[in-house]
Design a protein around this motif. Structure first.
Motif, PDB file in Angstrom:
ATOM      1  N   THR A 135       0.842  -1.205   0.000  1.00 57.80           N
ATOM      2  CA  THR A 135       0.000   0.000   0.000  1.00 57.80           C
ATOM      3  C   THR A 135       0.873   1.250   0.000  1.00 57.80           C
ATOM      4  O   THR A 135       0.605   2.203  -0.733  1.00 57.80           O
ATOM      5  N   ASP A 136       1.924   1.232   0.804  1.00 53.90           N
ATOM      6  CA  ASP A 136       2.837   2.378   0.852  1.00 53.90           C
ATOM      7  C   ASP A 136       3.514   2.629  -0.493  1.00 53.90           C
ATOM      8  O   ASP A 136       3.851   3.765  -0.815  1.00 53.90           O
ATOM      9  N   ARG A 137       3.709   1.567  -1.275  1.00 56.96           N
ATOM     10  CA  ARG A 137       4.397   1.712  -2.564  1.00 56.96           C
ATOM     11  C   ARG A 137       3.467   2.072  -3.719  1.00 56.96           C
ATOM     12  O   ARG A 137       3.932   2.221  -4.851  1.00 56.96           O
ATOM     13  N   LEU A 138       2.172   2.211  -3.468  1.00 55.11           N
ATOM     14  CA  LEU A 138       1.273   2.613  -4.546  1.00 55.11           C
ATOM     15  C   LEU A 138       1.769   3.922  -5.151  1.00 55.11           C
ATOM     16  O   LEU A 138       2.243   4.799  -4.421  1.00 55.11           O
ATOM     17  N   PRO A 139       1.663   4.055  -6.465  1.00 50.00           N
ATOM     18  CA  PRO A 139       2.227   5.243  -7.123  1.00 50.00           C
ATOM     19  C   PRO A 139       1.366   6.496  -6.961  1.00 50.00           C
ATOM     20  O   PRO A 139       1.012   7.154  -7.928  1.00 50.00           O
TER      21      PRO A 139
ATOM     22  N   LYS B 107      -6.441   8.169  -1.687  1.00 49.82           N
ATOM     23  CA  LYS B 107      -6.462   7.302  -2.874  1.00 49.82           C
ATOM     24  C   LYS B 107      -5.983   5.900  -2.509  1.00 49.82           C
ATOM     25  O   LYS B 107      -6.579   4.898  -2.939  1.00 49.82           O
ATOM     26  N   LYS B 108      -4.936   5.804  -1.703  1.00 52.51           N
ATOM     27  CA  LYS B 108      -4.443   4.492  -1.264  1.00 52.51           C
ATOM     28  C   LYS B 108      -5.525   3.756  -0.492  1.00 52.51           C
ATOM     29  O   LYS B 108      -5.745   2.559  -0.689  1.00 52.51           O
ATOM     30  N   ARG B 109      -6.215   4.489   0.378  1.00 51.63           N
ATOM     31  CA  ARG B 109      -7.295   3.893   1.166  1.00 51.63           C
ATOM     32  C   ARG B 109      -8.418   3.404   0.259  1.00 51.63           C
ATOM     33  O   ARG B 109      -8.946   2.308   0.442  1.00 51.63           O
ATOM     34  N   GLN B 110      -8.801   4.214  -0.730  1.00 46.13           N
ATOM     35  CA  GLN B 110      -9.869   3.817  -1.653  1.00 46.13           C
ATOM     36  C   GLN B 110      -9.508   2.540  -2.404  1.00 46.13           C
ATOM     37  O   GLN B 110     -10.340   1.645  -2.559  1.00 46.13           O
ATOM     38  N   ILE B 111      -8.272   2.462  -2.861  1.00 49.09           N
ATOM     39  CA  ILE B 111      -7.820   1.273  -3.585  1.00 49.09           C
ATOM     40  C   ILE B 111      -7.870   0.057  -2.670  1.00 49.09           C
ATOM     41  O   ILE B 111      -8.384  -1.003  -3.042  1.00 49.09           O
ATOM     42  N   LEU B 112      -7.352   0.205  -1.458  1.00 51.44           N
ATOM     43  CA  LEU B 112      -7.328  -0.894  -0.497  1.00 51.44           C
ATOM     44  C   LEU B 112      -8.738  -1.362  -0.149  1.00 51.44           C
ATOM     45  O   LEU B 112      -9.033  -2.555  -0.151  1.00 51.44           O
ATOM     46  N   GLU B 113      -9.635  -0.418   0.128  1.00 53.76           N
ATOM     47  CA  GLU B 113     -11.010  -0.776   0.481  1.00 53.76           C
ATOM     48  C   GLU B 113     -11.721  -1.441  -0.695  1.00 53.76           C
ATOM     49  O   GLU B 113     -12.469  -2.417  -0.509  1.00 53.76           O
ATOM     50  N   SER B 114     -11.499  -0.950  -1.889  1.00 51.20           N
ATOM     51  CA  SER B 114     -12.120  -1.530  -3.080  1.00 51.20           C
ATOM     52  C   SER B 114     -11.674  -2.979  -3.281  1.00 51.20           C
ATOM     53  O   SER B 114     -12.489  -3.869  -3.519  1.00 51.20           O
ATOM     54  N   ILE B 115     -10.386  -3.208  -3.158  1.00 50.43           N
ATOM     55  CA  ILE B 115      -9.866  -4.565  -3.333  1.00 50.43           C
ATOM     56  C   ILE B 115     -10.384  -5.482  -2.227  1.00 50.43           C
ATOM     57  O   ILE B 115     -10.775  -6.621  -2.490  1.00 50.43           O
TER      58      ILE B 115
END
Length: 172
Positions: A131-135, A141-149
């Motif tokens: 998660t920390d390495r997301l571009p 945005k990182k949280r949204q990606i994590l929650e979506s997945i």
């Protein structure tokens, strides 16, 4: 910059533990950077005043202390900071539950992690690192990606939305 050695006298098992704590390493990470089996680490920590007999480990310890930039692994997981970075309030019970479920765990895990009462599993540690390495620099945005997945994985596993329910347990 090379620093001077931190002490005099023989190097003790306690010195390994002090190093681990100083650099915020998990026991597994410390074992990894010193090339020790976890059982060996555990045995050493049972007798903190024991003199280390593996000279290579002693050299590594002193080498790393003098040259911290050479430590090959720096897995310093600060759960509270990671929560804040992703926009969770580490003091809010709802956010703690949501944080744990986005990481595939039950809400009690975030209380253990935050309170230092339980280690972070390797899969959770890797997910935090990923998660920390997301571009993106945006924690939101990182949280949204994590929650979506997490929601997509739950659906594939036949688990009703764990983020809204606060649990990965299947409905009975």
């Amino acid at each position: 910059m090379t620093q001077k050695p931190s002490g005099k006298g023989p190097i003790l098992a306690l010195d390994l533990e002090k190093f681990r704590v100083k650099y915020g390493l998990s026991i597994s990470s410390a074992c990894e950077i010193f090339g020790l089996q976890r059982a060996k680490w555990t045995a050493l920590q049972k007798t903190p005043s024991a003199v280390l007999t593996d000279n290579t480990v002693c050299i590594l310890l002193d080498f790393y202390e003098r040259n911290p930039g050479t430590i090959p692994i720096r897995r310093i997981i600060n759960i509270r900071q990671h929560m804040v970075d992703l926009g969770y309030d580490p003091d809010n019970p709802t956010d703690k539950a949501l944080f744990a479920t986005t990481h595939g765990r039950e809400k009690a895990a975030s209380y253990r992690w935050d309170g230092g009462q339980g280690g972070i599993s390797k899969p959770v540690e890797r997910l935090i690192e990923a998660t920390d390495r997301l571009p993106t620099e945006s924690g939101r945005k990182k949280r949204q990606i994590l929650e979506s997945i997490a929601r997509e994985v739950a659906a594939r596993q036949g688990i009703r939305d764990p983020l809204s329910r606060g649990s990965w347990r299947k409905d009975d």
